[in-house]
Write a protein that holds these residues in place. Structure first.
Motif, PDB file in Angstrom:
ATOM      1  N   ARG A   1       0.870  -1.185   0.000  1.00 16.25           N
ATOM      2  CA  ARG A   1       0.000   0.000   0.000  1.00 16.25           C
ATOM      3  C   ARG A   1       0.902   1.228   0.000  1.00 16.25           C
ATOM      4  N   LEU A   2       1.252   1.626  -1.194  1.00 15.24           N
ATOM      5  CA  LEU A   2       2.233   2.687  -1.365  1.00 15.24           C
ATOM      6  C   LEU A   2       1.566   4.067  -1.318  1.00 15.24           C
ATOM      7  N   PHE A   3       2.167   4.949  -0.546  1.00 18.02           N
ATOM      8  CA  PHE A   3       1.740   6.350  -0.479  1.00 18.02           C
ATOM      9  C   PHE A   3       2.764   7.136  -1.296  1.00 18.02           C
ATOM     10  N   VAL A   4       2.310   7.805  -2.349  1.00 22.65           N
ATOM     11  CA  VAL A   4       3.242   8.509  -3.241  1.00 22.65           C
ATOM     12  C   VAL A   4       3.012  10.006  -3.144  1.00 22.65           C
ATOM     13  N   ILE A   5       4.097  10.758  -3.031  1.00 25.64           N
ATOM     14  CA  ILE A   5       3.973  12.216  -3.047  1.00 25.64           C
ATOM     15  C   ILE A   5       4.846  12.754  -4.183  1.00 25.64           C
TER      16      ILE A   5
ATOM     17  N   TRP B   1      -2.428   5.676  -2.144  1.00 26.82           N
ATOM     18  CA  TRP B   1      -2.862   7.062  -2.277  1.00 26.82           C
ATOM     19  C   TRP B   1      -1.752   7.889  -2.904  1.00 26.82           C
ATOM     20  N   LEU B   2      -2.157   8.841  -3.726  1.00 30.64           N
ATOM     21  CA  LEU B   2      -1.204   9.718  -4.397  1.00 30.64           C
ATOM     22  C   LEU B   2      -1.492  11.160  -3.994  1.00 30.64           C
ATOM     23  N   VAL B   3      -0.459  11.835  -3.523  1.00 23.29           N
ATOM     24  CA  VAL B   3      -0.581  13.247  -3.157  1.00 23.29           C
ATOM     25  C   VAL B   3       0.344  14.024  -4.076  1.00 23.29           C
ATOM     26  N   THR B   4      -0.172  15.059  -4.710  1.00 23.96           N
ATOM     27  CA  THR B   4       0.705  15.858  -5.564  1.00 23.96           C
ATOM     28  C   THR B   4       0.738  17.300  -5.091  1.00 23.96           C
ATOM     29  N   GLN B   5       1.900  17.905  -5.241  1.00 25.73           N
ATOM     30  CA  GLN B   5       2.052  19.324  -4.945  1.00 25.73           C
ATOM     31  C   GLN B   5       1.920  20.137  -6.229  1.00 25.73           C
TER      32      GLN B   5
ATOM     33  N   HIS C   1      -5.800   8.954 -12.639  1.00 21.92           N
ATOM     34  CA  HIS C   1      -5.623   8.525 -11.259  1.00 21.92           C
ATOM     35  C   HIS C   1      -6.847   8.896 -10.418  1.00 21.92           C
ATOM     36  N   GLN C   2      -7.367   7.925  -9.640  1.00 21.74           N
ATOM     37  CA  GLN C   2      -8.573   8.151  -8.832  1.00 21.74           C
ATOM     38  C   GLN C   2      -8.223   8.539  -7.396  1.00 21.74           C
ATOM     39  N   GLY C   3      -7.362   7.764  -6.741  1.00 23.44           N
ATOM     40  CA  GLY C   3      -7.007   8.016  -5.344  1.00 23.44           C
ATOM     41  C   GLY C   3      -5.977   9.121  -5.261  1.00 23.44           C
ATOM     42  N   LEU C   4      -6.439  10.352  -5.409  1.00 29.63           N
ATOM     43  CA  LEU C   4      -5.521  11.476  -5.608  1.00 29.63           C
ATOM     44  C   LEU C   4      -5.926  12.678  -4.766  1.00 29.63           C
ATOM     45  N   THR C   5      -4.955  13.285  -4.094  1.00 23.63           N
ATOM     46  CA  THR C   5      -5.181  14.577  -3.448  1.00 23.63           C
ATOM     47  C   THR C   5      -4.258  15.601  -4.088  1.00 23.63           C
ATOM     48  N   GLU C   6      -4.846  16.647  -4.646  1.00 24.00           N
ATOM     49  CA  GLU C   6      -4.053  17.744  -5.200  1.00 24.00           C
ATOM     50  C   GLU C   6      -3.868  18.761  -4.077  1.00 24.00           C
ATOM     51  N   LEU C   7      -2.756  18.613  -3.375  1.00 23.69           N
ATOM     52  CA  LEU C   7      -2.505  19.338  -2.128  1.00 23.69           C
ATOM     53  C   LEU C   7      -2.565  20.856  -2.304  1.00 23.69           C
TER      54      LEU C   7
END
Ligand SMILES: [Zn+2]
Length: 238
Positions: free
Chosen positions: A56-60, A88-92, A103-109
């Motif tokens: 369960r990789l968390f990617v930033i 989950w993927l978090v992008t800056q 990508h579905q599991g995405l937070t655009e920080l």
């Protein structure tokens, strides 16, 4: 375990500026991507082992990923998500690179430059929609069509704080993860760096893939100094 190494790309890493004409990277892309040192096979093997262990990789991700996204064999994160590897993927980034990749599991920080936000009621709308309304109006930004409030681009600038609910939500996704990958970010902005501090607190292993040092180098198992596209295209997601 055998890695298929893209020697053609790796060989380009240290190339002198005058020889860039031989590159397969589209013109205009390579010019603003900093040159990386040659990736050694040992670093790749370590990174592959890191990926293989993770379930369960968390990617930033950060700007480093966007500036090089023209590299032809870049394995899109949409594919990675379908393989069930990325939790989950978090992008800056605010350029919608990941949402365009499906990508579905995405937070655009830091938000997304393609959206506008109403400061009155919090309603979100696509920028294209606003531009259509713009066309029929006098100069100036039109107000929110729901509440008449002021509209602004949904982007967090330096000095702004990221919405607390969003930060809390991302912390919850982090706790559910068993490994953290930083891709193309030097983590100089606290909004992203705080998740690395939290990962260290919870003893979640961290790998960093970035050209040049990052603020979180002391919190990581190891850092690979290379372009994300070159490395991610040879790493097997399973
Ligand atoms: Zn409104």
């Amino acid at each position: 375990m055998r890695l298929r190494l893209p020697w053609r790309h790796l060989a380009l890493c240290g190339v002198a500026p005058g020889r860039r004409a031989t590159s397969s990277v589209p013109a205009g892309v390579q010019s603003f991507v900093p040159a990386s040192s040659t990736i050694d096979a040992h670093a790749l093997e370590r990174l592959q082992a890191f990926f293989s262990r993770a379930t369960r990789l968390f990617v930033i991700t950060g700007a480093g990923l966007s500036t090089e996204s023209g590299i032809p064999d870049y394995r899109s994160d949409g594919q990675w998500e379908k393989q069930g590897k990325v939790h989950w993927l978090v992008t800056q980034n605010v350029d919608a690179l990941h949402s365009k990749a499906g990508h579905q599991g995405l937070t655009e920080l830091h938000g997304c430059a393609h959206r506008v936000l109403c400061l009155g009621c919090g309603a979100m709308s696509a920028r294209e929609e606003l531009q259509k309304r713009f066309a029929g109006l006098n100069p100036g930004v039109p107000p929110c069509k729901d509440c008449g409030g002021i509209l602004k681009q949904d982007v967090t600038f330096f000095g702004d704080t990221v919405n607390r609910g969003t930060v809390q939500f991302v912390h919850e996704r982090l706790v559910e993860s068993d490994a953290v990958l930083v891709a193309g970010s030097s983590l100089q902005v606290y909004s992203g760096y705080r998740f690395l501090l939290a990962a260290a607190d919870q003893k979640i292993p961290v790998a960093i893939l970035n050209i040049g040092p990052t603020s979180a180098d002391h919190l990581t198992e190891f850092r690979v100094s290379a372009r994300c596209g070159e490395v991610l295209s040879v790493i097997q997601p399973h």
